[in-house]
Motif scaffolding. Structure first.
Motif, PDB file in Angstrom:
ATOM      1  N   GLN A  63       0.862  -1.184   0.000  1.00 25.30           N
ATOM      2  CA  GLN A  63       0.000   0.000   0.000  1.00 25.30           C
ATOM      3  C   GLN A  63       0.896   1.231   0.000  1.00 25.30           C
ATOM      4  O   GLN A  63       1.915   1.267   0.676  1.00 25.30           O
ATOM      5  N   LEU A  64       0.514   2.237  -0.774  1.00 22.66           N
ATOM      6  CA  LEU A  64       1.261   3.495  -0.791  1.00 22.66           C
ATOM      7  C   LEU A  64       0.571   4.509   0.109  1.00 22.66           C
ATOM      8  O   LEU A  64      -0.660   4.537   0.186  1.00 22.66           O
ATOM      9  N   PRO A  65       1.333   5.345   0.782  1.00 23.70           N
ATOM     10  CA  PRO A  65       0.740   6.336   1.688  1.00 23.70           C
ATOM     11  C   PRO A  65       0.146   7.514   0.925  1.00 23.70           C
ATOM     12  O   PRO A  65       0.532   7.789  -0.212  1.00 23.70           O
ATOM     13  N   ASP A  66      -0.782   8.216   1.569  1.00 26.85           N
ATOM     14  CA  ASP A  66      -1.304   9.446   0.974  1.00 26.85           C
ATOM     15  C   ASP A  66      -0.285  10.572   1.186  1.00 26.85           C
ATOM     16  O   ASP A  66       0.748  10.378   1.822  1.00 26.85           O
ATOM     17  N   GLU A  67      -0.554  11.740   0.639  1.00 31.85           N
ATOM     18  CA  GLU A  67       0.417  12.837   0.668  1.00 31.85           C
ATOM     19  C   GLU A  67       0.766  13.290   2.088  1.00 31.85           C
ATOM     20  O   GLU A  67       1.926  13.527   2.403  1.00 31.85           O
TER      21      GLU A  67
END
Length: 78
Positions: A63-67
């Protein structure tokens, strides 16, 4: 015409360095920092304001993090 088509494909598969890192690149950098320093997962997840399960998914690149979370991760590395 054929030449232009090949040039475009090269740009897609071999992008240049534009002094801008991607979300994936920054996440990989955070993951390297985390594992090199052997930080406590509970402590880091608390500092980031997320649970350990989500941190584990981010560290394994599932999963990639949000900004906002990415900004916190970069600050934590420094």
């Amino acid at each position: 015409m054929n030449s232009r088509y090949k040039d475009k494909l090269v740009g897609i598969y071999a992008p240049g360095n534009y002094d801008r890192t991607s979300v994936l690149g920054q996440t990989q950098e955070f993951s390297r920092w985390f594992w090199e320093n052997r930080k406590d997962m509970d402590l880091i997840s608390a500092k980031l304001g997320i649970n350990t399960k989500r941190l584990n998914r981010i560290l394994t690149l599932e999963q990639l993090p949000d900004e906002e979370l990415l900004r916190k991760m970069v600050e934590l590395c420094k």
